[in-house]
Design an enzyme around this catalytic site. Structure first.
Site, PDB file in Angstrom:
ATOM      1  N   CYS A   1       0.827  -1.218   0.000  1.00 49.18           N
ATOM      2  CA  CYS A   1       0.000   0.000   0.000  1.00 49.18           C
ATOM      3  C   CYS A   1       0.851   1.254   0.000  1.00 49.18           C
ATOM      4  CB  CYS A   1      -0.936   0.010   1.207  1.00 49.18           C
ATOM      5  SG  CYS A   1      -0.102   0.235   2.781  1.00 49.18           S
TER       6      CYS A   1
ATOM      7  N   CYS B   1     -11.494 -14.553   9.991  1.00 48.02           N
ATOM      8  CA  CYS B   1     -12.111 -13.869   8.844  1.00 48.02           C
ATOM      9  C   CYS B   1     -11.191 -13.936   7.641  1.00 48.02           C
ATOM     10  CB  CYS B   1     -12.441 -12.422   9.179  1.00 48.02           C
ATOM     11  SG  CYS B   1     -11.048 -11.276   9.021  1.00 48.02           S
TER      12      CYS B   1
ATOM     13  N   VAL C   1       6.488  10.199   2.710  1.00 49.21           N
ATOM     14  CA  VAL C   1       5.885  10.959   1.612  1.00 49.21           C
ATOM     15  C   VAL C   1       4.550  10.322   1.210  1.00 49.21           C
ATOM     16  CG1 VAL C   1       6.206  11.707  -0.780  1.00 49.21           C
ATOM     17  CG2 VAL C   1       8.125  11.774   0.807  1.00 49.21           C
TER      18      VAL C   1
ATOM     19  N   GLU D   1     -23.261  -4.297  11.791  1.00 47.53           N
ATOM     20  CA  GLU D   1     -24.635  -4.722  12.084  1.00 47.53           C
ATOM     21  C   GLU D   1     -25.623  -3.677  11.564  1.00 47.53           C
ATOM     22  OE1 GLU D   1     -25.344  -5.923  16.124  1.00 47.53           O
ATOM     23  OE2 GLU D   1     -27.517  -5.770  15.913  1.00 47.53           O
TER      24      GLU D   1
ATOM     25  N   ARG E   1     -28.704  -3.635  27.813  1.00 46.99           N
ATOM     26  CA  ARG E   1     -27.830  -4.772  28.143  1.00 46.99           C
ATOM     27  C   ARG E   1     -26.832  -4.373  29.234  1.00 46.99           C
ATOM     28  NH1 ARG E   1     -26.330  -9.904  26.404  1.00 46.99           N
ATOM     29  NH2 ARG E   1     -27.908  -9.935  24.781  1.00 46.99           N
TER      30      ARG E   1
ATOM     31  N   GLU F   1     -19.553 -13.287  22.145  1.00 45.12           N
ATOM     32  CA  GLU F   1     -19.306 -12.095  22.954  1.00 45.12           C
ATOM     33  C   GLU F   1     -18.821 -12.373  24.382  1.00 45.12           C
ATOM     34  OE1 GLU F   1     -23.371 -10.958  21.907  1.00 45.12           O
ATOM     35  OE2 GLU F   1     -22.611  -8.929  21.668  1.00 45.12           O
TER      36      GLU F   1
HETATM   37  C1  FAD Z   1       3.571   2.503   9.653  1.00 49.06           C
HETATM   38  C2  FAD Z   1       4.690   3.460   9.924  1.00 49.06           C
HETATM   39  C3  FAD Z   1       5.386   3.363  11.099  1.00 49.06           C
HETATM   40  C4  FAD Z   1       6.401   4.264  11.385  1.00 49.06           C
HETATM   41  N1  FAD Z   1       7.053   4.133  12.564  1.00 49.06           N
HETATM   42  C5  FAD Z   1       8.027   5.006  12.878  1.00 49.06           C
HETATM   43  C6  FAD Z   1       8.698   4.884  14.124  1.00 49.06           C
HETATM   44  O1  FAD Z   1       8.448   3.968  14.904  1.00 49.06           O
HETATM   45  N2  FAD Z   1       9.634   5.823  14.408  1.00 49.06           N
HETATM   46  C7  FAD Z   1       9.941   6.836  13.563  1.00 49.06           C
HETATM   47  O2  FAD Z   1      10.797   7.621  13.884  1.00 49.06           O
HETATM   48  N3  FAD Z   1       9.330   6.942  12.365  1.00 49.06           N
HETATM   49  C8  FAD Z   1       8.380   6.061  12.008  1.00 49.06           C
HETATM   50  N4  FAD Z   1       7.741   6.179  10.804  1.00 49.06           N
HETATM   51  C9  FAD Z   1       8.123   7.263   9.886  1.00 49.06           C
HETATM   52  C10 FAD Z   1       9.019   6.829   8.709  1.00 49.06           C
HETATM   53  O3  FAD Z   1       8.972   5.463   8.485  1.00 49.06           O
HETATM   54  C11 FAD Z   1      10.439   7.177   8.880  1.00 49.06           C
HETATM   55  O4  FAD Z   1      10.588   8.540   9.065  1.00 49.06           O
HETATM   56  C12 FAD Z   1      11.335   6.689   7.736  1.00 49.06           C
HETATM   57  O5  FAD Z   1      12.650   6.615   8.171  1.00 49.06           O
HETATM   58  C13 FAD Z   1      11.255   7.545   6.504  1.00 49.06           C
HETATM   59  O6  FAD Z   1      12.073   6.978   5.505  1.00 49.06           O
HETATM   60  P1  FAD Z   1      11.626   6.823   3.993  1.00 49.06           P
HETATM   61  O7  FAD Z   1      12.796   6.352   3.217  1.00 49.06           O
HETATM   62  O8  FAD Z   1      10.443   5.985   3.856  1.00 49.06           O
HETATM   63  O9  FAD Z   1      11.256   8.311   3.664  1.00 49.06           O
HETATM   64  P2  FAD Z   1      10.526   8.942   2.438  1.00 49.06           P
HETATM   65  O10 FAD Z   1       9.062   8.970   2.673  1.00 49.06           O
HETATM   66  O11 FAD Z   1      10.978   8.319   1.179  1.00 49.06           O
HETATM   67  O12 FAD Z   1      11.081  10.419   2.563  1.00 49.06           O
HETATM   68  C14 FAD Z   1      10.877  11.159   3.735  1.00 49.06           C
HETATM   69  C15 FAD Z   1      11.421  12.587   3.624  1.00 49.06           C
HETATM   70  O13 FAD Z   1      12.829  12.583   3.621  1.00 49.06           O
HETATM   71  C16 FAD Z   1      13.313  13.292   2.494  1.00 49.06           C
HETATM   72  N5  FAD Z   1      14.563  12.648   2.067  1.00 49.06           N
HETATM   73  C17 FAD Z   1      14.785  11.314   1.953  1.00 49.06           C
HETATM   74  N6  FAD Z   1      16.076  11.109   1.605  1.00 49.06           N
HETATM   75  C18 FAD Z   1      16.651  12.329   1.511  1.00 49.06           C
HETATM   76  C19 FAD Z   1      17.972  12.764   1.208  1.00 49.06           C
HETATM   77  N7  FAD Z   1      18.942  11.921   0.923  1.00 49.06           N
HETATM   78  N8  FAD Z   1      18.200  14.083   1.212  1.00 49.06           N
HETATM   79  C20 FAD Z   1      17.223  14.981   1.478  1.00 49.06           C
HETATM   80  N9  FAD Z   1      15.974  14.619   1.772  1.00 49.06           N
HETATM   81  C21 FAD Z   1      15.692  13.304   1.791  1.00 49.06           C
HETATM   82  C22 FAD Z   1      12.200  13.173   1.498  1.00 49.06           C
HETATM   83  O14 FAD Z   1      12.255  14.161   0.522  1.00 49.06           O
HETATM   84  C23 FAD Z   1      11.006  13.296   2.380  1.00 49.06           C
HETATM   85  O15 FAD Z   1      10.727  14.617   2.680  1.00 49.06           O
HETATM   86  C24 FAD Z   1       6.723   5.282  10.471  1.00 49.06           C
HETATM   87  C25 FAD Z   1       6.032   5.376   9.267  1.00 49.06           C
HETATM   88  C26 FAD Z   1       5.029   4.480   8.995  1.00 49.06           C
HETATM   89  C27 FAD Z   1       4.288   4.586   7.707  1.00 49.06           C
HETATM   90  S1  FES Z   2      -8.415 -13.473  10.842  1.00 50.22           S
HETATM   91 FE1  FES Z   2      -7.019 -11.899  11.213  1.00 50.22          FE
HETATM   92  S2  FES Z   2      -8.204 -10.129  10.974  1.00 50.22           S
HETATM   93 FE2  FES Z   2      -9.643 -11.675  10.791  1.00 50.22          FE
HETATM   94  S1  FES Z   3      -2.968  -1.901   3.906  1.00 52.73           S
HETATM   95 FE1  FES Z   3      -0.869  -1.739   3.803  1.00 52.73          FE
HETATM   96  S2  FES Z   3      -0.259  -1.885   5.818  1.00 52.73           S
HETATM   97 FE2  FES Z   3      -2.395  -1.777   5.966  1.00 52.73          FE
END
Ligand code: FAD
Ligand code: FES
Ligand code: FES
Length: 1323
Positions: free
Chosen positions: A73, A113, A268, A810, A888, A1255
């Site tokens: 996703c 499910c 992003v 429901e 309930r 439940e």
């Molecule tokens: C489900 C989920 C859980 C997460 N959990 C955590 C967590 O526990 N702790 C936490 O700290 N963060 C968490 N994050 C945030 C995120 O995962 C982190 O910040 C991650 O390290 C971003 O890296 P990326 O490569 O995916 O960034 P991208 O989305 O690809 O980029 C992020 C930003 O950095 C910039 N960038 C990237 N590389 C460079 C570069 N070389 N120079 C200049 N700019 C740059 C991009 O332009 C953008 O603005 C989570 C995110 C999600 C979706």
């Molecule tokens: S079996 Fe995992 S969400 Fe339903």
């Molecule tokens: S649908 Fe991608 S992590 Fe939930």
């Protein structure tokens, strides 16, 4: 502009995409372009793992092929050039051959499910591709990014334990399924239980043969090794450029200074999807060699900005192994942060540079990098500079000091020196895969051979709009000895320096402030201990940590769980009888292979359109105008649908018609549906929906909380009351009287599959066919017919299966179905909408928050003589099912206790929130939770053990004996008691609790206690079974096939259920109230009996014949081979006027004992042990019933300890996805979990002596809540606080920490209520 072809492989097949769209995710491409619907959409934000696939690529910098799990996703399609993608369909299928990973989760009953199952299968598959013999720890780690709302996780872990090094049997402490020691273990722990059978036979599992896996496509290998060139993919709005050299990147950045760099897209992707940000040019630097550098320097390790967090972890782990311990203090701290950083799917793609440059105030790595003074190399065309990450690096919220044309090249993480100590801490609501509340890095360096501070640097995240340094505090600690005085000074100073406005975004202000001090205290103890040992070696003695404080320095560990499941086996001689056998959910294998079809998996019609909702942003307002001009200009948009398009009635609602399909002129909650956009794709519809401009005139009052509703007397009528005995006299006769209050927060159902409807106009006579994910096919039919202005016979509603419902589908599913049906009617084309998670959470409401006030009269021994309870529920803006839910709650206000004089009064509060609705337990858990609150208060007031006070008032005194006598409770009590009574540990406390439950079975609305079935026997002997219930993972269809199989005397394999539909069984009740097996089972039984009677003459004529012979003979003899069955529960009905009558057919009972350990400094807790005994009568299917017990228990655990919906004071829901709303994860299951089904307890009131199970077990999780309360009681005693105290639900780390009052909490007193506007309110 030249457009490159995107070349990649999916399941071994080459794909050349000429029009790669940069805004498209891999998930959309798989599902919509390739029709591979096995990969599911659960959240679109990387938080649930339902979309997990494996990506393989040749990594030029590592010179090897790497396989890793990713969230489809979030993965941009364009990032997959020269990659190979493997989806759940690619590893095995029912049609060809199952993969062992698919087989084992299904056979171990780990798929209910099934909506989460493909993602879990793929996480496990990716793990095994890298490590065919993982440890249990590896398995747990692999699942940090996967959620399941049904199973409670235990069966998934047990099934997959069979792949681990320690194996499935005793090596892995198995003790249960397939374990040779099961019987022995059982005798040791529960001698009263009859012989145990396995829930599945592990020896039947196919072996894993790693040599059989699909290979990395050789063509890709050679393509990947060829010299690369810049790639460009131009889409509708966005240009994606993948440069292949640093020079190219810097040149591009100079040309497009506002271009976004994207590596993992985990930040992003979220910004574009949820924050409505738009970046027209994207630069993808993932493959640039200089950004992937990993190099040892003189001062540390230099890591390229595109290096992923998984690789960073590997590198640092290797360094920690190789280098002397004193050099790797910072590395260890980074590793500690990475342990709790997102899930593996995110860590596999997210880059270290992305984390730094996002500049999030709650980044987990930035406080460490800042405290360690890491050096950053940044570059632009022709310029390179090295800067230190210090207090100036983040000049504002999500800003860095880099210039637009600059990029981050690398970071140098330094070695540490002798005399230097470093720690990092992260505190979040849930331990696994959660964002931080407060996170920090702490770094101290001592003068040679002393405990005098030479330098110190402390950095916090979560305390300001940016990562901050506690500079003033650090300055005050220089040249000071590391001792108690320094500690005191530091705490006072931090309380001043790390201050927050009481209205600070994120809320939890007191807690966050306390955490800054508590975490420093942990650091202080850590350093004190290490320093004393190190100095001792040099002949210098300084004070070590006091032994009772050492547990505060231990890092949180995820222990490997163990479990036992006990049930009464079908007696020998009855083995042909499928009822009572633990047979697998009939769809489990299909679910594990991705072949099971959910609503949104139905292939698209050629002329189909997609719908997106337009919802209110105000809680209470008049709609002044709606401007759709920008929306209609979005490509592909066909129509904007609103109230004026409704051909029938705009008024709707499941019980009374007090809601609108579309808001007419007034909105009454944020999320009120105002209109809908219909377009050619979901992306276009959603983009256009965001472009609709609505202007409002705000109205007063805005009623959000229960307290607001009480103040405004905003209640739905009637007010309900139940009374028994003489309450006034009861209070007079009591030795003592106490008063108390409790608030119980709401809960989001969080079914993994969000609401979905596909409406297909049939083109004649007003006919409409609906495919819906709903628990209530008939209600959907009726309300759609009403909105369309046609009679019900023109509308067919079909339900194949749901990816979870839990009450949330429901009645609230109809708010989407009616909208989609009206849209389909208007545009005369099929229309589909599967809500995104954020929309679903916003518009559909959830479990009702409750507030209870009570007055209890009790004797010296704790026996309760009189009780007066007032309950208030927050119903939201419409009545929905709220009155029945409140009823309930009142029926369960005494839980399992016999209170002679009792009065309960209940108010349904009308507020400006989305309408709250059914959720597993339907008010029962809230009613019982408040009962346990006054029980706890009585016990604490009397100074008696809670279990003794319980027993004095129990309705069935033997009920708790299962565990109290069976040893579970007392043996746990002795260890736990030892733990806190001997005061061995000041900062960690254990608590224990035993809680009973008694749950009434039947709909309280009497007319709903009916069911119908239709059984068709075809001339080949096969049977098509249809009944009124829907399958949402609970295994209803499986149980119903078992019932039909036993009644007809034929194997299950001859019986099939295709779907639930309103044109086969009419007027069905929703699948709810735990009663569906009872009701539909009896209806099926009756239908089968009719058929058996018709077949009897042919059996008599041919007694040696078989089923097929009799059916054929009957057919040729022109016998009607289809039969209806009907059942209604007899003698039901309660009269609130006279307080008399029978609301329930029978009760289901259960009891649980739980033990927890809390960290008094952070408020975290660990679920150490839970034992459950549940009465399910004579189980129809012990595997499914145990699945319901465990799954229900875990949902209750979420309700009472974790899940918190957070609303702003003006009714805006902040928690709209798994990122902010935390349901239990794999790591939350009790380390030891025992589930026993009560033996010898047939129930004559339901089919084949069974009992309902859906439940009732949920409330048993209250044992965890009250174990936490017990532990807090022990902690409070350390501060000389005794007696009752209020603990609201859920017992989050914030509530636990705040309740454990001590010298640190005193430094951070909360602001006076009423003097500020809080960020969030308790609704
Ligand atoms: C489900 C989920 C859980 C997460 N959990 C955590 C967590 O526990 N702790 C936490 O700290 N963060 C968490 N994050 C945030 C995120 O995962 C982190 O910040 C991650 O390290 C971003 O890296 P990326 O490569 O995916 O960034 P991208 O989305 O690809 O980029 C992020 C930003 O950095 C910039 N960038 C990237 N590389 C460079 C570069 N070389 N120079 C200049 N700019 C740059 C991009 O332009 C953008 O603005 C989570 C995110 C999600 C979706
Ligand atoms: S079996 Fe995992 S969400 Fe339903
Ligand atoms: S649908 Fe991608 S992590 Fe939930």
């Amino acid at each position: 502009m030249t457009r490159d072809d995107l070349v990649f492989f999916v399941n071994g097949k080459k794909i050349t995409e000429k029009n790669a769209e940069p805004e498209k995710t891999l998930l959309t491409y798989l599902r919509r372009n390739l029709g591979l619907t096995g990969t599911k959409l659960g959240c679109a934000e990387g938080g649930c793992g339902a979309c997990t696939v494996m990506v393989s690529k040749y990594h030029p910098h590592q010179n090897r092929i790497i396989h890793y799990a990713v969230n489809a996703c979030l993965a941009p399609l364009c990032s997959l050039h020269h990659c190979a993608v493997t989806t759940v369909e690619g590893i095995g299928s029912m049609a060809s051959k199952l993969h062992p990973v698919q087989e084992r989760i299904a056979k171990a009953h780990g798929s209910q499910c099934g909506f989460c199952t493909p993602g879990i299968v793929m996480s496990m598959y990716a793990l095994l591709r890298n490590n065919p013999q993982p440890s249990m720890h590896d398995v747990q780690e692999a699942f940090q990014g996967n959620l399941c709302r049904c199973t409670g996780y235990r069966p998934i872990l047990e099934g997959y334990r069979s792949f681990t090094k320690d194996g499935g049997c005793c090596g892995g402490k198995a003790q249960s399924n397939g374990c040779c020691m099961t019987n022995e273990h059982t005798q040791e722990h529960d001698s009263s239980t009859l012989p145990v059978q396995k829930l599945y036979d592990q020896s039947e599992f196919m072996p894993l043969d790693p040599t059989q896996e699909i290979i990395f496509p050789p063509e890709l290998m050679s393509l990947s090794k060829q010299p690369q060139r810049e790639l460009r993919f131009a889409g509708e709005r966005v240009l994606w450029i993948q440069p292949c050299s640093l020079e190219e990147l810097l040149e591009l950045k100079a040309t497009y200074p506002n271009a976004k760099l994207v590596v993992g897209n985990t930040e992003v992707g979220i910004e574009m999807k949820f924050k409505n940000l738009f970046y027209p040019v994207i630069l993808a630097p993932a493959y640039i060699p200089e950004l992937n550098i990993i190099q040892n320097t003189q001062d540390g390790i230099q890591v390229g900005a595109s290096v992923t967090l998984t690789v960073l972890g590997d590198v640092l782990r290797a360094a920690v192994k190789k280098l002397p311990a004193h050099q790797t203090e910072v590395f260890k701290a980074v590793l500690e942060q990475l342990r709790w950083f997102a899930g593996q799917q995110i860590r596999n793609v997210a880059a270290v540079g992305g984390n730094i440059m996002t500049a999030s105030p709650i980044s987990d790595l930035n406080p460490v990098f800042m405290a360690a003074s890491c050096k950053l190399t940044v570059m632009s065309k022709g310029e390179k500079r090295v800067i230190e990450m210090d207090g100036k690096f983040f000049p504002g919220y999500r800003k860095t000091i880099l210039k637009p044309e600059e990029i981050l090249l690398s970071i140098e993480i330094p070695y540490t020196r002798k005399g230097q100590y470093f720690s990092a801490f992260k505190q979040s609501p849930r331990k696994e895969d959660d964002i931080a509340i407060v996170t920090c890095g702490m770094n101290v360096f001592f003068k040679e051979q002393s405990n005098i501070v030479q330098s110190i640097r402390i950095s916090y995240g979560g305390m300001a709009p940016v990562t901050v340094l506690a500079t003033a505090t650090c300055n005050r600690l220089l040249n000071r000895q590391w001792n108690e005085e320094l500690l005191e000074e530091a705490c006072t100073s931090l309380a001043e320096e790390m201050n927050l406005s009481p209205s600070a975004p994120g809320g939890m202000v007191t807690y966050r402030r306390t955490l800054t001090i508590s975490l420093f205290y942990k650091f202080f103890l850590n350093v004190q201990h290490k320093l004393s040992l190190d100095l001792l070696k040099e002949g210098v003695t300084v004070e070590d940590v006091r032994p009772e404080y050492t547990s505060a320095t231990e890092l949180f560990q995820l222990d490997s769980p163990s479990s036992v499941q006990l049930y009464q086996a079908v007696p020998p001689g009855y083995s042909d009888d499928v009822v009572g056998q633990p047979i697998m959910h009939l769809s489990a294998l299909k679910q594990a292979t991705g072949e099971a079809i959910y609503c949104d998996d139905i292939p698209c019609y050629e002329n189909e359109l997609h719908l997106a909702l337009v919802t209110s942003t105000k809680a209470h307002a008049l709609i002044k105008s709606i401007d759709t001009s920008d929306a209609m200009a979005v490509p592909g948009v066909v129509a904007f649908i609103s109230a004026k398009d409704i051909p029938g009635s705009n008024m709707t609602g499941p019980v009374v018609y007090d809601e609108t399909v579309f808001a007419d002129d007034k909105v009454t909650c944020v999320g009120h549906i105002v209109g809908a956009i219909v377009a050619d794709t979901q992306a276009h519809a959603q983009r256009a929906a965001k472009a609709v401009k609505i202007s409002y005139e705000e109205l007063q009052p805005v009623i959000v909380t229960i307290q607001d509703a009480i103040a405004n007397k905003s209640f739905f009528q009637p007010v309900r009351s139940i009374e028994r005995g003489d309450v006034a006299q009861g209070f007079k006769d009591s030795d003592h009287i106490l008063h108390g209050e409790m608030h119980i927060g709401g809960q989001e159902q969080f079914y993994l599959e969000t609401n979905c409807t596909l409406a297909v106009p049939r083109g004649e006579d007003g006919e409409m066919e609906l495919f819906v994910s709903t628990q209530s096919a008939s209600k959907t039919q009726a309300l759609v017919a009403k909105a369309l202005g046609v009679s019900a016979n023109r509308v067919v509603c079909r339900v194949k299966r749901m990816g979870g419902g839990f009450g949330g589908k429901e009645s609230r599913s109809t708010i989407l179905s009616t909208v989609v049906a009206v849209a389909a009617h208007t545009v005369k084309r099929p229309v589909r909408c599967m809500l995104d998670r954020d929309e679903d959470m916003l518009v559909t409401g959830g479990r009702h928050p409750f507030f209870g006030h009570y007055k209890v009269g009790y004797m010296n021994n704790g026996r309760v003589m009189a009780l007066e309870v007032t309950l208030y529920s927050n119903a939201g803006n419409s009545l929905d099912l709220s009155l029945s839910i409140l009823e309930r709650a009142l029926f369960h206000m005494d839980n399992s206790y016999n209170i002679p004089n009792i009065r309960g009064t209940g108010y349904v509060c009308k507020t400006n929130l989305p309408s709250n609705s059914a959720f597993r337990g339907f008010g029962g858990p809230q009613g019982m939770m408040i009962a346990e609150s006054w029980m706890s208060d009585v016990a604490l007031s009397c100074g008696l053990p809670a279990e003794e006070v319980h027993t004095n008032s129990l309705l069935l005194p033997g009920e708790e004996d299962e565990h109290v006598q069976g040893g579970g409770f007392h043996s746990l009590q002795s260890t736990s008691g030892q733990f806190h009574h001997r005061s061995q540990h000041r900062w960690t406390k254990r608590g224990l609790s035993i809680i009973p439950t008694k749950f009434g079975i039947s709909f309280t609305a009497v007319f709903l206690n009916q069911a119908g079935a239709l059984v068709l026997v075809y001339s080949d002997g096969s049977v098509l079974l249809t009944h009124g219930g829907t399958e949402m993972g609970q295994g209803l269809h499986t149980k119903m096939v078992q019932v039909a199989s036993k009644t007809l005397g034929i194997p299950c394999s001859k019986i099939h259920i295709t779907e639930t539909s309103t044109n086969t069984v009419p007027n069905t009740s929703p699948t709810a109230a735990s009663a569906s097996s009872d009701l539909n089972g009896m209806a099926i039984y009756n239908a089968c009996q009719t058929l058996l009677q018709r077949l009897q003459p042919y059996k008599d004529k041919n007694p040696k014949g078989c089923w097929e012979d009799w059916v054929k003979a009957a057919y040729f003899d022109r016998v009607h081979l289809s039969a209806n069955g009907f059942y209604k529960t007899p003698d039901l009905g309660y009269d609130f006027e006279t307080n008399s009558g029978r609301p329930f057919n029978y009760f289901s009972y259960g009891v649980a004992v739980s033990e927890v350990e809390i960290d008094c400094l952070t408020g975290s807790h660990k679920n150490l042990h839970t034992s459950i005994v549940m009465d399910v009568g004579k189980s129809l299917n012990p595997a499914l019933d145990i699945g319901q017990v465990e799954g229900g228990f875990m949902q209750g655990l979420g309700l009472f300890t974790l899940e918190e919906l957070r609303y702003s004071p003006d009714g805006y829901l902040y928690t709209r996805g798994p990122g902010m709303y935390k349901i239990p994860a794999f790591g939350d299951i009790p380390i030891e979990l025992k589930v026993s089904l009560l033996r010898d307890a047939p129930n004559e009131k339901a089919i084949f002596s069974s009992k309902a199970v859906g439940e009732p077990p949920l409330f048993l999780a209250a044992s965890v809540f009250y174990a936490i309360k017990d532990a807090i009681t022990a902690a409070r005693a350390e501060s000389n606080l005794t007696g009752p105290f209020r603990l609201d639900s859920p017992a989050t780390p914030e509530r636990i920490r705040n309740a454990c009052e001590d010298k640190f909490t005193k430094l951070c007193p909360p602001a006076d209520p009423g003097t500020f506007i809080p960020w969030a309110v308790q609704v």
